[in-house]
Design a protein around this motif. Structure first.
Motif, PDB file in Angstrom:
ATOM      1  N   UNK A   1      21.533 105.802  24.940  1.00 36.82           N
ATOM      2  CA  UNK A   1      21.560 105.310  23.621  1.00 36.82           C
ATOM      3  C   UNK A   1      22.523 106.041  22.902  1.00 36.82           C
ATOM      4  N   UNK A   2      23.263 105.566  21.998  1.00 34.24           N
ATOM      5  CA  UNK A   2      24.201 105.837  20.965  1.00 34.24           C
ATOM      6  C   UNK A   2      23.994 105.705  19.552  1.00 34.24           C
ATOM      7  N   UNK A   3      24.167 106.659  18.848  1.00 30.98           N
ATOM      8  CA  UNK A   3      23.783 106.503  17.466  1.00 30.98           C
ATOM      9  C   UNK A   3      24.916 107.102  16.680  1.00 30.98           C
ATOM     10  N   UNK A   4      25.416 106.316  15.682  1.00 34.02           N
ATOM     11  CA  UNK A   4      26.354 106.603  14.810  1.00 34.02           C
ATOM     12  C   UNK A   4      26.039 106.912  13.454  1.00 34.02           C
ATOM     13  N   UNK A   5      26.550 107.979  12.763  1.00 36.40           N
ATOM     14  CA  UNK A   5      25.756 108.477  11.554  1.00 36.40           C
ATOM     15  C   UNK A   5      26.999 108.737  10.573  1.00 36.40           C
ATOM     16  N   UNK A   6      26.863 108.068   9.501  1.00 34.44           N
ATOM     17  CA  UNK A   6      28.195 108.111   8.425  1.00 34.44           C
ATOM     18  C   UNK A   6      27.508 108.609   7.282  1.00 34.44           C
TER      19      UNK A   6
ATOM     20  N   UNK B   1      22.320 106.241   9.796  1.00 32.39           N
ATOM     21  CA  UNK B   1      22.301 106.257  11.094  1.00 32.39           C
ATOM     22  C   UNK B   1      22.168 104.826  11.515  1.00 32.39           C
TER      23      UNK B   1
ATOM     24  N   UNK C   1      26.632  99.189  22.546  1.00 34.26           N
ATOM     25  CA  UNK C   1      28.181  99.578  22.500  1.00 34.26           C
ATOM     26  C   UNK C   1      29.023  98.383  22.816  1.00 34.26           C
TER      27      UNK C   1
ATOM     28  N   UNK D   1      29.897 100.886  18.249  1.00 32.78           N
ATOM     29  CA  UNK D   1      28.382 100.588  17.877  1.00 32.78           C
ATOM     30  C   UNK D   1      28.402  99.718  16.467  1.00 32.78           C
ATOM     31  N   UNK D   2      29.221 100.512  15.461  1.00 30.72           N
ATOM     32  CA  UNK D   2      29.412  99.796  14.446  1.00 30.72           C
ATOM     33  C   UNK D   2      30.677  99.905  13.936  1.00 30.72           C
TER      34      UNK D   2
ATOM     35  N   UNK E   1      21.937  98.132  14.371  1.00 37.12           N
ATOM     36  CA  UNK E   1      20.718  98.267  13.712  1.00 37.12           C
ATOM     37  C   UNK E   1      20.589  99.346  12.806  1.00 37.12           C
TER      38      UNK E   1
END
Lengths: 141, 138
Positions: free
Chosen positions: A1-6, A48, A53, A60-61, A122
């Motif tokens: 799982x890959x999670x992107x946080x900005x 997040x 991917x 992811x985004x 998501x």
């Protein structure tokens, strides 16, 4: 799982005061945050996102799309504002960090389908740092 | 119990997909598609999960973890142009997502047979953007 946080920032003032309570009850409940003239914070907002991917972009985004969404839906409306007076939702709702998170989640969710595909990124969670010592988190599901 | 070790490396990259035109890459990646590249001070946080060894009181020897990160990630990536010098980024676009996944893949074998397992790889590309990778786990 890959999670992107900005991470985003906005500076805003607020006053915690509920019409359901008396003046003295409000002072008791909210303490200094009930100061009639309000006070402010440099809020830090973390958004997040999870999802597949994309094999072409390797993302992811698309961060630029996310930035644009958060900027138009949240930052432009909240930054350098008195939340109670300047932001529609907080004319009815006390702008505690909990309520600010709910409003942000609602605003992002409302516009999400118009900028991201159904099988795309998501919203997983949002976190709001009111000060260096206060952190609030809302998981989207 | 979770333990986390932090490390830093500085590297340059270009985010551009060869199958797309320069204009399409510009639209997709913005300034990150500049053909001559640009750089970041990447910050890496490696988290292990496990029960402390009753004898040592440690989930994993942090000196050893530091050395594993050094060998698997810092030596090959620090002060490098990822696209030109660090496979698979000659073929795979070195987005933060893909760099985090590659770091996960490089670290994973080091913990096979260990009482600690690799739990999370967090890669900060900037202070305002980071990626968490947990491999195939959800």
């Amino acid at each position: 799982m890959t999670r992107v946080t900005r991470r985003y920032k906005f500076a805003a003032s607020h006053r915690l005061h509920s019409a359901q309570y008396s003046e003295s009850e409000n002072r008791e409940l909210y303490g200094k945050c009930n100061n009639p003239h309000g006070h402010g914070h440099d809020y830090l907002l973390e958004v997040s996102v999870t999802g597949p991917l994309d094999p072409v972009s390797g993302q992811v985004v698309n961060v630029r799309t996310l930035d644009n969404l958060v900027s138009t839906q949240v930052v432009q409306d909240f930054d350098y504002k008195f939340l109670n007076a300047d932001v529609r939702e907080f004319q009815e709702v006390v702008p505690t960090s909990e309520s600010i998170l709910r409003v942000i989640q609602k605003r992002l969710a409302a516009r999400w389908p118009s900028v991201f595909p159904v099988d795309g990124p998501r919203l997983e969670s949002i976190r709001l740092r009111e000060t260096g010592r206060n952190l609030f988190e809302l998981r989207a599901n | 119990m979770l333990i986390t070790r932090k490390a830093e490396f500085s590297a340059s990259h270009v985010c551009a997909q060869p199958s797309l035109t320069p204009e399409q890459n510009r639209a997709l990646y913005g300034p990150a598609s500049n053909p001559n590249g640009h750089g970041h001070n990447y910050v890496l946080e490696v988290t292990l999960q496990g029960d402390p060894d009753p004898a040592t009181g440690m989930v994993f020897d942090l000196k050893q973890l530091k050395e594993i990160i050094q060998q698997a990630v810092i030596e090959p990536m620090d002060h490098r142009f990822l696209n030109y010098e660090v496979p698979p980024f000659d073929k795979v676009v070195p987005t933060a997502e893909n760099v985090a996944a590659e770091i996960w893949n490089r670290l994973l074998p080091a913990f096979q047979g260990s009482r600690a397992r690799l739990e999370n790889v967090r890669l900060y590309e900037t202070e305002d953007l980071y990626v968490d990778c947990t491999g195939d786990r959800r």
